[in-house]
Design a protein around this motif. Structure first.
Motif, short mmCIF file in Angstrom:
data_model
loop_
_atom_site.label_atom_id
_atom_site.label_comp_id
_atom_site.label_asym_id
_atom_site.label_seq_id
_atom_site.Cartn_x
_atom_site.Cartn_y
_atom_site.Cartn_z
N ILE A 173 -4.55 -4.92 -12.46
CA ILE A 173 -3.87 -3.78 -13.08
C ILE A 173 -2.39 -3.87 -12.76
O ILE A 173 -2.02 -4.09 -11.60
CB ILE A 173 -4.45 -2.44 -12.57
CG1 ILE A 173 -5.95 -2.33 -12.88
CG2 ILE A 173 -3.69 -1.26 -13.16
CD1 ILE A 173 -6.65 -1.21 -12.13
N TRP A 174 -1.58 -3.72 -13.78
CA TRP A 174 -0.13 -3.68 -13.59
C TRP A 174 0.41 -2.48 -14.36
O TRP A 174 0.13 -2.31 -15.53
CB TRP A 174 0.53 -4.97 -14.10
CG TRP A 174 2.02 -4.96 -13.91
CD1 TRP A 174 2.96 -4.45 -14.75
CD2 TRP A 174 2.72 -5.47 -12.78
NE1 TRP A 174 4.22 -4.62 -14.23
CE2 TRP A 174 4.10 -5.24 -13.01
CE3 TRP A 174 2.33 -6.11 -11.60
CZ2 TRP A 174 5.08 -5.63 -12.09
CZ3 TRP A 174 3.32 -6.50 -10.70
CH2 TRP A 174 4.67 -6.26 -10.94
N SER A 175 1.20 -1.64 -13.67
CA SER A 175 1.77 -0.46 -14.31
C SER A 175 3.23 -0.32 -13.89
O SER A 175 3.57 -0.46 -12.71
CB SER A 175 0.98 0.79 -13.90
OG SER A 175 1.49 1.94 -14.56
N ASP A 176 4.10 -0.07 -14.86
CA ASP A 176 5.51 0.18 -14.57
C ASP A 176 6.06 1.11 -15.64
O ASP A 176 5.29 1.74 -16.39
CB ASP A 176 6.31 -1.13 -14.46
CG ASP A 176 6.21 -1.99 -15.71
OD1 ASP A 176 5.90 -1.45 -16.81
OD2 ASP A 176 6.44 -3.21 -15.62
N PHE A 199 1.55 8.00 -11.87
CA PHE A 199 0.44 7.13 -12.26
C PHE A 199 -0.88 7.85 -11.96
O PHE A 199 -1.04 8.48 -10.92
CB PHE A 199 0.52 5.83 -11.46
CG PHE A 199 -0.65 4.90 -11.66
CD1 PHE A 199 -0.76 4.13 -12.81
CD2 PHE A 199 -1.64 4.80 -10.68
CE1 PHE A 199 -1.83 3.27 -12.97
CE2 PHE A 199 -2.71 3.95 -10.84
CZ PHE A 199 -2.81 3.17 -11.99
N ASP A 200 -1.81 7.77 -12.89
CA ASP A 200 -3.10 8.42 -12.71
C ASP A 200 -4.21 7.38 -12.88
O ASP A 200 -4.43 6.90 -14.00
CB ASP A 200 -3.29 9.55 -13.72
CG ASP A 200 -4.56 10.36 -13.44
OD1 ASP A 200 -5.36 9.96 -12.58
OD2 ASP A 200 -4.75 11.40 -14.11
N ASP A 240 -6.59 6.94 -4.38
CA ASP A 240 -6.77 8.38 -4.14
C ASP A 240 -5.74 8.89 -3.15
O ASP A 240 -5.13 9.93 -3.35
CB ASP A 240 -8.19 8.63 -3.62
CG ASP A 240 -8.48 10.12 -3.45
OD1 ASP A 240 -8.76 10.78 -4.46
OD2 ASP A 240 -8.41 10.61 -2.30
N TRP A 241 -5.52 8.12 -2.07
CA TRP A 241 -4.55 8.56 -1.07
C TRP A 241 -3.14 8.66 -1.65
O TRP A 241 -2.39 9.59 -1.32
CB TRP A 241 -4.52 7.56 0.10
CG TRP A 241 -5.85 7.28 0.72
CD1 TRP A 241 -6.99 8.03 0.59
CD2 TRP A 241 -6.19 6.16 1.54
NE1 TRP A 241 -8.01 7.44 1.29
CE2 TRP A 241 -7.56 6.30 1.88
CE3 TRP A 241 -5.48 5.06 2.02
CZ2 TRP A 241 -8.21 5.37 2.68
CZ3 TRP A 241 -6.13 4.14 2.82
CH2 TRP A 241 -7.48 4.30 3.15
N LEU A 242 -2.79 7.74 -2.54
CA LEU A 242 -1.42 7.67 -3.06
C LEU A 242 -1.17 8.62 -4.22
O LEU A 242 -0.05 9.14 -4.36
CB LEU A 242 -1.10 6.24 -3.50
CG LEU A 242 -0.95 5.19 -2.39
CD1 LEU A 242 -0.99 3.79 -2.98
CD2 LEU A 242 0.35 5.41 -1.62
N PHE A 243 -2.19 8.86 -5.05
CA PHE A 243 -1.91 9.53 -6.32
C PHE A 243 -2.68 10.82 -6.57
O PHE A 243 -2.35 11.55 -7.50
CB PHE A 243 -2.16 8.56 -7.47
CG PHE A 243 -1.31 7.33 -7.40
CD1 PHE A 243 0.07 7.40 -7.60
CD2 PHE A 243 -1.86 6.09 -7.10
CE1 PHE A 243 0.86 6.27 -7.53
CE2 PHE A 243 -1.08 4.95 -7.02
CZ PHE A 243 0.29 5.04 -7.23
#
Length: 459
Positions: free
Chosen positions: A106-109, A139-140, A166-169
């Motif tokens: 997965i890559w998201s930017d 980001f979700d 979960d911890w980050l978002f």
């Protein structure tokens, strides 16, 4: 040629996997603690509940994070410790997020999100790439888990979706941990990767979870599950550990080791499930020449079948899962009605070691193939294959074959035998169905790619 992915590990029984994933999603984990206890400065200033909440808030407000995490499953069978692990790493730098979860990338930017599958057996899921447009706000992960194919791939992995997401978002990370009736307290301290870590023990109903937290950086370095008691003596102990190797909130100065997109990617807004694998090439063909008798010398089978209309052969080696299959096969055969049993010959062909480990009370005959060579001859299978099954019809043709048998396959075996007894061309039917499934898949994929391209141009 397109084929379906196989998500199960080398032999790990599904019940171990399912239970482990359920426990992780209840939020924590445990091996036994060790080394010095004693009160830390943390314990003097915060309750354990408040400390754990503050750690999750540190993640929630982090601007960068990275790890090389792995999920590790260990279990003991017959006194032998066995284990396997899978990548489950997360990296974040501002709005750039990279996740390597099992064979999913997965890559998201700021330009959007892409997810693809790295799997040679399915040609990288036929080169499909999920592409989502830029998103307002944070980001979700649910945007990705809403995709049925990705959700199945990630959720069925060794430890399910990465807990770090979960911890980050999440708005309230690990919210289920903090129910009023759950006990949260400090435990002992120990060094992990040369870092002194404080353990926080969470008791949630009958389960206990342990978080090992770096006292200096508040980064979680390990999450452990306690020993899991398995039914039916499946395994003596099962441990699931999320090992957050090299976890840090420091900014990543290097490009993460991301796998390339598939060649000629097929961009979609939702991934299309692959069609089932092509039926085995041996289906409908005559079996290669062989002949063997059971241990009593009374039952003979060959490439022409046996003394009955239909011959069902289970090949067995000395592995645990193969021996379980032998017992399941014997139970399946015992459920046949008398008239069906009179027309169907069920037999086990075991190698020398397996023959000595089979239960003495088996009702189906057992033939010994000392070198485990007949499976290669009959099924054109890898000689190292664990456990396969073949059905030979009255004309000596292979009517059905399963190269990697599991107890779950026996539910489908009864209807197959019934169709063969009725003279139905099972191989022809399976091939026709596969061709129809491939045609349907290609039509769905083509329509989805066209729809996605049109929508993307309007972004």
């Amino acid at each position: 040629m397109l084929s379906s992915p196989t998500s199960r590990p080398a032999w790990l029984p599904g019940r171990i996997r399912s239970l482990a994933v359920v426990l992780l999603f209840c939020s924590g984990c445990g091996t036994s603690p060790s080394e010095d206890s004693g009160q830390s400065a943390i314990q003097n200033s915060l309750t354990a509940r408040g400390y754990l909440q503050s750690v999750f808030q540190r993640y929630r407000h982090a601007q960068s994070y990275r790890d090389n995490a792995v999920a590790r499953l260990s279990y003991t069978i017959d006194g032998r410790l066995q284990s396997e692990q899978a990548p489950l790493s997360v990296r974040m730098d501002g709005r750039t997020i990279y996740v390597s979860a099992y064979d999913v990338q997965i890559w998201s930017d700021q330009e959007g999100t892409m997810a693809w599958i790295v799997d040679q057996a399915t040609e990288n899921h036929d080169s499909q790439v999920l592409r989502l447009p830029p998103r307002e706000g944070r980001f979700d992960p649910q945007d990705l888990l809403a995709d049925a194919v990705l959700n199945e791939k990630i959720s069925s992995g060794l430890a399910g979706p990465p807990a770090q997401l979960d911890w980050l978002f999440a708005d309230h990370p690990m919210q289920r941990l903090f129910a009023e009736n759950h006990e949260i307290k400090f435990g002992k301290r120990r060094e992990l990767d040369d870092r002194l870590c404080q353990m926080v023990l969470v008791t949630a109903d009958a389960d206990q979870y342990r978080f090992w937290i770096d006292q200096d950086s508040s980064v979680i370095r390990r999450v452990d599950l306690p020993s899991i008691a398995m039914p039916d003596d499946l395994a003596d102990h099962v441990y699931l550990t999320l090992d957050l190797i090299n976890a840090t909130f420091d900014t990543d100065t290097e490009t993460p080791p991301i796998d390339d997109l598939p060649r000629q990617p097929k961009f979609v807004s939702r991934m299309i499930p692959l069609p089932p694998p092509q039926p085995a090439p041996r289906l409908g063909q005559s079996a290669k020449s062989f002949r063997i008798r059971d241990r009593t010398g009374k039952v003979q089978i060959s490439d022409q079948g046996s003394d009955r209309e239909i011959t069902v052969i289970l090949f067995v080696t000395a592995t645990e899962v193969s021996l379980w299959n032998a017992a399941a096969f014997d139970g399946w055969a015992s459920l046949m009605t008398a008239d069906v049993a009179a027309r169907v010959r069920s037999i086990i062909i075991a190698d020398q070691e397996a023959a000595g480990k089979l239960p003495a009370d088996l009702t189906v005959p057992v033939a010994v193939d000392a070198n485990h060579s007949l499976q290669t001859v009959v099924m054109n299978a890898d000689r190292d294959a664990d456990c396969g099954l073949v059905v030979i019809d009255r004309q000596g043709r292979i009517a059905w074959v399963e190269s990697l048998m599991t107890p779950q396959h026996f539910a489908a075996l009864g209807p197959i035998i019934g169709d063969v007894l009725r003279g139905i061309d099972v191989p022809g039917r399976l091939l026709d169905q596969w061709r129809a499934d491939v045609s349907t898949y290609r039509n769905l994929l083509g329509a989805e790619m066209a729809k996605h391209q049109a929508a993307w141009k309007q972004q």
